[in-house]
Design a protein around this motif. Structure first.
Motif, PDB file in Angstrom:
ATOM      1  N   VAL A  49      23.531  93.850  13.120  1.00 13.80           N
ATOM      2  CA  VAL A  49      22.829  95.129  12.974  1.00 13.80           C
ATOM      3  C   VAL A  49      23.481  95.994  11.903  1.00 13.80           C
ATOM      4  CG1 VAL A  49      24.145  96.371  14.751  1.00 13.80           C
ATOM      5  CG2 VAL A  49      21.769  97.026  14.281  1.00 13.80           C
ATOM      6  N   HIS A  50      24.763  95.777  11.662  1.00  9.06           N
ATOM      7  CA  HIS A  50      25.460  96.473  10.576  1.00  9.06           C
ATOM      8  C   HIS A  50      25.644  95.482   9.424  1.00  9.06           C
ATOM      9  CE1 HIS A  50      27.154  99.246  13.893  1.00  9.06           C
ATOM     10  NE2 HIS A  50      26.091  99.782  13.334  1.00  9.06           N
ATOM     11  N   GLY A  51      25.067  95.824   8.271  1.00 10.16           N
ATOM     12  CA  GLY A  51      25.006  94.886   7.167  1.00 10.16           C
ATOM     13  C   GLY A  51      26.348  94.447   6.639  1.00 10.16           C
ATOM     14  N   ASN A  52      27.367  95.321   6.719  1.00  9.47           N
ATOM     15  CA  ASN A  52      28.683  94.941   6.199  1.00  9.47           C
ATOM     16  C   ASN A  52      29.616  94.434   7.308  1.00  9.47           C
ATOM     17  OD1 ASN A  52      29.226  97.342   7.473  1.00  9.47           O
ATOM     18  ND2 ASN A  52      30.053  98.381   5.673  1.00  9.47           N
ATOM     19  N   GLU A  53      29.006  93.920   8.384  1.00 10.99           N
ATOM     20  CA  GLU A  53      29.732  93.182   9.426  1.00 10.99           C
ATOM     21  C   GLU A  53      29.147  91.772   9.420  1.00 10.99           C
ATOM     22  OE1 GLU A  53      29.460  95.533  12.989  1.00 10.99           O
ATOM     23  OE2 GLU A  53      30.455  97.258  12.058  1.00 10.99           O
ATOM     24  N   PRO A  54      29.482  90.999   8.386  1.00 13.85           N
ATOM     25  CA  PRO A  54      28.654  89.845   8.008  1.00 13.85           C
ATOM     26  C   PRO A  54      28.906  88.557   8.773  1.00 13.85           C
ATOM     27  CG  PRO A  54      30.426  90.122   6.429  1.00 13.85           C
ATOM     28  CD  PRO A  54      30.547  91.256   7.400  1.00 13.85           C
ATOM     29  N   SER A  55      29.998  88.439   9.514  1.00 17.08           N
ATOM     30  CA  SER A  55      30.325  87.144  10.116  1.00 17.08           C
ATOM     31  C   SER A  55      29.270  86.680  11.111  1.00 17.08           C
ATOM     32  CB  SER A  55      31.692  87.227  10.805  1.00 17.08           C
ATOM     33  OG  SER A  55      31.709  88.256  11.782  1.00 17.08           O
ATOM     34  N   SER A  56      28.595  87.637  11.752  1.00 18.29           N
ATOM     35  CA  SER A  56      27.679  87.233  12.823  1.00 18.29           C
ATOM     36  C   SER A  56      26.463  86.479  12.303  1.00 18.29           C
ATOM     37  CB  SER A  56      27.242  88.458  13.627  1.00 18.29           C
ATOM     38  OG  SER A  56      26.486  89.354  12.850  1.00 18.29           O
ATOM     39  N   ALA A  57      25.929  86.841  11.141  1.00 13.74           N
ATOM     40  CA  ALA A  57      24.750  86.139  10.622  1.00 13.74           C
ATOM     41  C   ALA A  57      25.100  84.698  10.256  1.00 13.74           C
ATOM     42  CB  ALA A  57      24.189  86.877   9.417  1.00 13.74           C
ATOM     43  N   GLU A  58      26.325  84.488   9.747  1.00 10.18           N
ATOM     44  CA  GLU A  58      26.771  83.120   9.487  1.00 10.18           C
ATOM     45  C   GLU A  58      26.900  82.370  10.816  1.00 10.18           C
ATOM     46  OE1 GLU A  58      27.186  82.394   6.244  1.00 10.18           O
ATOM     47  OE2 GLU A  58      27.309  84.429   5.412  1.00 10.18           O
ATOM     48  N   ALA A  59      27.406  83.049  11.836  1.00  9.19           N
ATOM     49  CA  ALA A  59      27.524  82.440  13.163  1.00  9.19           C
ATOM     50  C   ALA A  59      26.159  82.113  13.739  1.00  9.19           C
ATOM     51  CB  ALA A  59      28.287  83.377  14.104  1.00  9.19           C
ATOM     52  N   ALA A  60      25.151  82.918  13.399  1.00 10.82           N
ATOM     53  CA  ALA A  60      23.801  82.652  13.889  1.00 10.82           C
ATOM     54  C   ALA A  60      23.299  81.311  13.386  1.00 10.82           C
ATOM     55  CB  ALA A  60      22.860  83.770  13.438  1.00 10.82           C
ATOM     56  N   MET A  61      23.528  81.016  12.094  1.00 12.27           N
ATOM     57  CA  MET A  61      23.089  79.728  11.548  1.00 12.27           C
ATOM     58  C   MET A  61      23.813  78.568  12.226  1.00 12.27           C
ATOM     59  SD  MET A  61      22.578  80.316   7.449  1.00 12.27           S
ATOM     60  CE  MET A  61      24.197  81.037   7.148  1.00 12.27           C
ATOM     61  N   LEU A  62      25.132  78.706  12.392  1.00 14.91           N
ATOM     62  CA  LEU A  62      25.914  77.638  13.011  1.00 14.91           C
ATOM     63  C   LEU A  62      25.508  77.413  14.463  1.00 14.91           C
ATOM     64  CD1 LEU A  62      29.378  78.541  11.494  1.00 14.91           C
ATOM     65  CD2 LEU A  62      28.206  76.348  11.191  1.00 14.91           C
ATOM     66  N   THR A  63      25.273  78.505  15.185  1.00 10.90           N
ATOM     67  CA  THR A  63      24.919  78.379  16.598  1.00 10.90           C
ATOM     68  C   THR A  63      23.539  77.747  16.762  1.00 10.90           C
ATOM     69  OG1 THR A  63      26.238  80.358  17.066  1.00 10.90           O
ATOM     70  CG2 THR A  63      24.723  79.623  18.780  1.00 10.90           C
ATOM     71  N   ALA A  64      22.591  78.162  15.916  1.00  9.95           N
ATOM     72  CA  ALA A  64      21.255  77.557  15.963  1.00  9.95           C
ATOM     73  C   ALA A  64      21.330  76.069  15.632  1.00  9.95           C
ATOM     74  CB  ALA A  64      20.326  78.288  15.004  1.00  9.95           C
ATOM     75  N   TYR A  65      22.143  75.724  14.638  1.00  8.70           N
ATOM     76  CA  TYR A  65      22.335  74.311  14.282  1.00  8.70           C
ATOM     77  C   TYR A  65      22.905  73.542  15.460  1.00  8.70           C
ATOM     78  CZ  TYR A  65      24.826  70.277  12.366  1.00  8.70           C
ATOM     79  OH  TYR A  65      25.325  69.018  12.146  1.00  8.70           O
ATOM     80  N   TRP A  66      23.937  74.096  16.069  1.00  9.32           N
ATOM     81  CA  TRP A  66      24.567  73.421  17.212  1.00  9.32           C
ATOM     82  C   TRP A  66      23.549  73.201  18.334  1.00  9.32           C
ATOM     83  CZ3 TRP A  66      25.020  74.817  22.311  1.00  9.32           C
ATOM     84  CH2 TRP A  66      25.853  74.034  23.105  1.00  9.32           C
ATOM     85  N   LEU A  67      22.803  74.226  18.671  1.00 10.82           N
ATOM     86  CA  LEU A  67      21.866  74.131  19.788  1.00 10.82           C
ATOM     87  C   LEU A  67      20.783  73.086  19.506  1.00 10.82           C
ATOM     88  CD1 LEU A  67      20.895  75.135  22.544  1.00 10.82           C
ATOM     89  CD2 LEU A  67      19.650  76.955  21.356  1.00 10.82           C
ATOM     90  N   LEU A  68      20.351  72.992  18.263  1.00 12.14           N
ATOM     91  CA  LEU A  68      19.262  72.082  17.913  1.00 12.14           C
ATOM     92  C   LEU A  68      19.748  70.647  17.716  1.00 12.14           C
ATOM     93  CD1 LEU A  68      16.203  72.198  17.367  1.00 12.14           C
ATOM     94  CD2 LEU A  68      16.748  72.483  14.945  1.00 12.14           C
ATOM     95  N   ALA A  69      20.976  70.484  17.188  1.00 17.65           N
ATOM     96  CA  ALA A  69      21.401  69.147  16.744  1.00 17.65           C
ATOM     97  C   ALA A  69      22.521  68.535  17.564  1.00 17.65           C
ATOM     98  CB  ALA A  69      21.827  69.208  15.277  1.00 17.65           C
ATOM     99  N   SER A  70      23.247  69.334  18.329  1.00 17.83           N
ATOM    100  CA  SER A  70      24.385  68.783  19.069  1.00 17.83           C
ATOM    101  C   SER A  70      23.913  67.778  20.114  1.00 17.83           C
ATOM    102  CB  SER A  70      25.162  69.899  19.762  1.00 17.83           C
ATOM    103  OG  SER A  70      26.159  69.357  20.613  1.00 17.83           O
ATOM    104  N   GLN A  71      24.698  66.721  20.261  1.00 15.76           N
ATOM    105  CA  GLN A  71      24.395  65.693  21.276  1.00 15.76           C
ATOM    106  C   GLN A  71      25.224  65.888  22.540  1.00 15.76           C
ATOM    107  OE1 GLN A  71      21.782  63.383  20.491  1.00 15.76           O
ATOM    108  NE2 GLN A  71      21.708  65.114  19.068  1.00 15.76           N
ATOM    109  N   SER A  72      25.872  67.032  22.663  1.00 19.48           N
ATOM    110  CA  SER A  72      26.687  67.300  23.840  1.00 19.48           C
ATOM    111  C   SER A  72      25.815  67.542  25.059  1.00 19.48           C
ATOM    112  CB  SER A  72      27.583  68.520  23.602  1.00 19.48           C
ATOM    113  OG  SER A  72      26.783  69.695  23.502  1.00 19.48           O
ATOM    114  N   ASP A  73      26.389  67.334  26.241  1.00 13.76           N
ATOM    115  CA  ASP A  73      25.651  67.546  27.490  1.00 13.76           C
ATOM    116  C   ASP A  73      25.217  69.001  27.627  1.00 13.76           C
ATOM    117  OD1 ASP A  73      25.945  64.891  28.156  1.00 13.76           O
ATOM    118  OD2 ASP A  73      27.726  65.224  29.413  1.00 13.76           O
ATOM    119  N   LEU A  74      26.094  69.941  27.200  1.00 13.60           N
ATOM    120  CA  LEU A  74      25.758  71.360  27.327  1.00 13.60           C
ATOM    121  C   LEU A  74      24.557  71.708  26.456  1.00 13.60           C
ATOM    122  CD1 LEU A  74      26.244  74.232  28.322  1.00 13.60           C
ATOM    123  CD2 LEU A  74      27.950  74.502  26.493  1.00 13.60           C
TER     124      LEU A  74
END
Length: 846
Positions: free
Chosen positions: A131-156
């Protein structure tokens, strides 16, 4: 042969980089090779650059394209026309039944419908980032988390896809993010520079925190001033997520914060204790576990405010879900030194990824519990509302149709049920007329939001506030309202279209427009732009119109047909068109002789001068306050305003303008030549509108000569423990509270107001004595002014001796000193007119 070899080497390099990245963020995990990781898609390691928003959108578009477990939707657009997107991820089966799942979730949140069986309902998780544009780490984390959820083969990951619907909002504030990303990337060194003094870590004014108009969108979930928030809240009410995250950054020397926040002192009074005492505690165990596994330091139960309803982490708490704020120590660039060594961008991203995963696991494990809580929340809301001594709230302003319309729509946007009032009522000292007032019952699912809109709170568990200490939204709209007993309700408002008026078609001597309506200033500006000659009537009068005798207050606009450069038909056409666009009632009179009061040709009637406004922005100036003014004039008046940087004032010829706005700020950087030019311009007739500390600076320069309220003898203890210093000193601040002020209705600053009292908002400790000129303090506080929020007893006594607004004559010009915040957060519709009066009628105020 060289090109294929180069391509092969590049592919191997990117593949290696991607694997290294995956091992850093997701050690030991296996991924579906058909789904590209963010680093594979972007061509660089996450954390190596600040990813532009358009590339984030394109990555999510790729996920949508590749998988039937992902769906991307655009829910709106920012001011700069960047799309507001939501990426939804779930199993293919759940995605095929997404509408049915959503409707069942809405049924769960509606106690008027049978409660569905929750054992088979997936968890609804809303991951919100940036929500704050100059707090940028979260948007990068959003891409990684979405990737993990869609592509990870883990049980979780597999279990989450089967038993959860996860919505990703990768950047709540795309405009601010791109402003910061451009800054960080264009100032990046090779190698990156960790020195906090480096330019990369120190953005120029206004920085990337805020949106296009320099608003903090993490305060806008309640006011809904901006399209980003409007789209988000409209979407939110189509899902009622069980859990909503809100990822942030803080100072580089900190570690990591997760909820619970500070007990009681930082909690919202309408949220059930179960949220704080049970649910927050359940989820916190997951956050600590995930951060313990990678050795990250963290803290909780301190400082961070969770009380203001406009936060992304608090609004969900008032809607039967769990809102969660996370704060990561920021690299404010790619790497920065801290007390613990270098803080790298990829490290800050990893911590937010860990909390994202922890949130999803916690929501999954507590899936049925959170569904039951959602139902319980709205059932208890109706039950508590039915026991509230205030059975209903009645509101309405009989003189301002458009402000009524805006407030009704605002309530409806927050899903509050509003009903017609079918009879004339007198409650709380106000007269509420049939057709001009509405009723909001407390016994309804949104009871807790009803309290947010109408309750006045003056007692608190704490005396130190990170932000506003009050938010009674009916006051922000300047809306007369009163709590009432059980009342007969009219029809529920479903269609809140603006009121339409019939334009008078007969030949007119003059046309009249009441200044009381919220959009009358826009109508005036549009008329001046169209070339219509407009005058202002500076005393009350009664005129014979097409609707019979009508009483008009001082400030009424008059369009005399005998003094127009345009043809009569062109003037009439312009009036008719603009009246329809601005929803204004136009009266026609066939004579200049009024039934009562002054006539239309009186010396107390004068021409309205078209405003030519310049505002100082840049270093030293509050970007929030400057943005509020800019947004008001753009969105509510359609009037362009010249914004000049403070360090460019030596190039400005003020004689090209008639009004200068100085927002709250520090103007000591102005050279002596600029100050002398300013003095000369004011003396020759210029109008300065100064806000708070800007008024103090004008006083220091001898331009104005107002006096501060004298403080009494310091009664502080001579000795206190070091540990209490923050709380003791913080309690002396005025952290955002609402007061009742008294208006001089004969003064042009009060044109358009019909009642002598008006709620005002104050968030500073500047106390200035009323003017020595008995006519020029047109807004003062009442004897018992506190309506809501915290103020110390000492400051309250100082406030009672203070002025809310003073007009200071300077030669043939004047300074209009605002000591309160008439445009706060784009939602103080009740006091906007004061500020606009200063712009349109400043030359008539002294």
């Amino acid at each position: 042969m060289k090109k294929p070899l180069l391509s092969l080497l590049l592919g191997i390099f990117l593949c290696y980089n991607s694997q290294a990245q995956e091992n850093y963020f997701f050690p030991g995990e296996k991924f579906d090779p058909a789904v590209p990781s963010p680093s594979e898609f972007l061509g660089y390691k996450i954390g190596e650059w600040h990813t532009r928003y358009d590339l984030i959108v394109k990555y999510f578009e790729k996920l949508d394209e590749l998988s039937d477990m992902a769906e991307l939707k655009t829910i709106g657009y920012t001011h700069e026309l960047r799309p507001k997107i939501i990426l939804t991820i779930a199993s293919a089966n759940n995605m095929a039944n997404l509408k049915e799942i959503r409707l069942k979730q809405l049924q769960l949140a509606d106690p008027s419908q049978p409660k569905p069986e929750v054992s088979g309902m997936p968890a609804i998780i809303h991951q919100g980032y940036g929500v704050h544009g100059n707090e940028p780490s979260s948007a990068e984390a959003a891409m990684l988390t979405a990737y993990w959820l869609l592509a990870s083969q883990s049980d979780l990951a597999k279990e989450l896809r089967e038993n959860a619907i996860v919505h990703f909002d990768p950047t709540v504030n795309p405009d601010g993010r791109d402003r910061h990303s451009h800054w960080a990337n264009t100032n990046k060194g090779f190698p990156p520079v960790a020195d906090p003094l480096d330019r990369e870590h120190n953005e120029v004014w206004p920085g990337g925190r805020t949106n296009h108009y320099w608003f903090d969108l993490n305060r806008d979930w309640l006011p809904l001033a901006h399209p980003e928030s409007q789209a988000k809240i409209a979407w939110y009410h189509t899902w009622y997520p069980n859990v909503t995250t809100d990822f942030h950054e803080m100072g580089t020397n900190s570690t990591y914060f997760f909820e619970p926040t500070k007990p009681y002192g930082s909690e919202n009074p309408v949220v059930p204790r179960k949220n704080y005492d049970d649910i927050n505690v359940r989820f916190a165990k997951y956050f600590s576990k995930y951060l313990d596994e990678i050795g990250s330091l963290y803290w909780s139960k301190e400082v961070f405010d969770n009380s203001y309803p406009g936060y992304g982490s608090t609004y969900p708490d008032i809607h039967g879900g769990l809102g969660l704020v996370f704060e990561q120590a920021s690299s404010r660039g790619h790497v920065q030194d801290s007390q613990r060594g270098e803080v790298k961008f990829e490290f800050t991203i990893r911590n937010h990824v860990r909390s994202s995963l922890a949130t999803m696991e916690a929501a999954l494990d507590n899936r049925e519990f959170m569904h039951d809580y959602l139902r319980e929340f709205f059932e208890t809301a109706i039950s508590e509302g039915s026991k509230d001594p205030a059975r209903n709230y009645v509101f309405g302003d009989e003189f301002d149709d458009n402000r009524n319309h805006l407030f009704v729509q605002f309530l409806m946007d927050h899903q509050i049920k509003v009903y017609e009032n079918t009879s004339d009522l007198t409650l709380g000292g106000y007269n509420f007329k049939k057709g001009k007032s509405w009723i909001v019952p407390t016994s309804q699912p949104q009871y807790r939001m009803v309290r947010t809109m109408f309750e006045e709170v003056t007692e608190f568990a704490d005396s130190v506030f990170y932000d506003a200490s009050t938010w009674t939204m009916a006051h922000t709209y300047g809306m007369p309202f009163a709590a009432g007993p059980s009342l007969k309700l009219g029809n529920q408002i479903e269609d809140n279209s603006p009121k339409a008026f019939t334009f008078p078609e007969d030949k007119a001597y003059a046309y009249l427009i009441d200044w009381a309506d919220y959009f009358a200033p826009k109508m005036l500006f549009d008329l001046k732009e169209a070339g219509v000659h407009v005058e202002i009537v500076n005393r009350p009068f009664t005129s014979q119109t097409q609707d019979g005798p009508v009483e008009f207050a001082a400030g009424t606009l008059m369009i005399p047909m005998g003094f127009q450069k345009m043809s009569e038909s062109n003037v009439k056409d312009a009036l008719k068109t603009l009246a329809a666009v601005n929803h204004q009632q136009v009266y026609a009179t066939s004579t200049g002789m009024n039934l009562e009061g002054i006539d239309l040709g009186s010396n107390l009637v004068g021409t309205v001068t078209a405003p030519k406004v310049i505002m100082v922005v840049g270093d030293g100036v509050s970007s929030y306050e400057a943005g509020e003014i800019w947004y008001l004039l753009d969105s509510k008046v359609g009037m362009p305003i010249t914004k000049v940087n403070s360090d460019q004032m030596n190039r400005v010829n003020l004689y090209d303008y008639n009004t200068l706005i100085l927002p709250n700020g520090n103007y000591n950087s102005f050279s002596e030549s600029v100050v002398e030019h300013l003095k000369d311009w004011i003396n020759r007739g210029g109008t300065v509108i100064s806000m708070k500390s800007a008024s103090l600076w004008l006083n220091q320069k001898g331009i104005t000569k107002e006096s501060m309220v004298e403080r009494g003898e310091n009664t502080d203890p001579k000795e206190l423990p070091f540990a209490v210093r923050s709380n003791f000193e913080g309690a002396k601040e005025v952290g955002g509270s609402i007061y009742m002020a008294r208006l001089d209705l004969t003064h042009p600053i009060a044109y358009g107001y019909r009642r002598e009292t008006l709620p005002v908002y104050r968030n500073n400790s500047i106390f200035v004595q009323p003017s020595k000129n008995k006519y020029l303090t047109p807004i003062r506080y009442t004897d018992d002014p506190l309506l809501g929020g915290y103020i110390s007893d000492t400051n309250l006594e100082l406030l009672k001796q203070s002025a809310s607004l003073i007009v200071s004559p300077v030669g043939r010009g004047r300074v209009i000193n605002f000591y309160d915040s008439p445009n706060f957060r784009g939602t103080w519709y009740g006091t906007n007119k004061l500020f606009l009066n200063a712009i349109f009628f400043g030359d008539k105020m002294d």
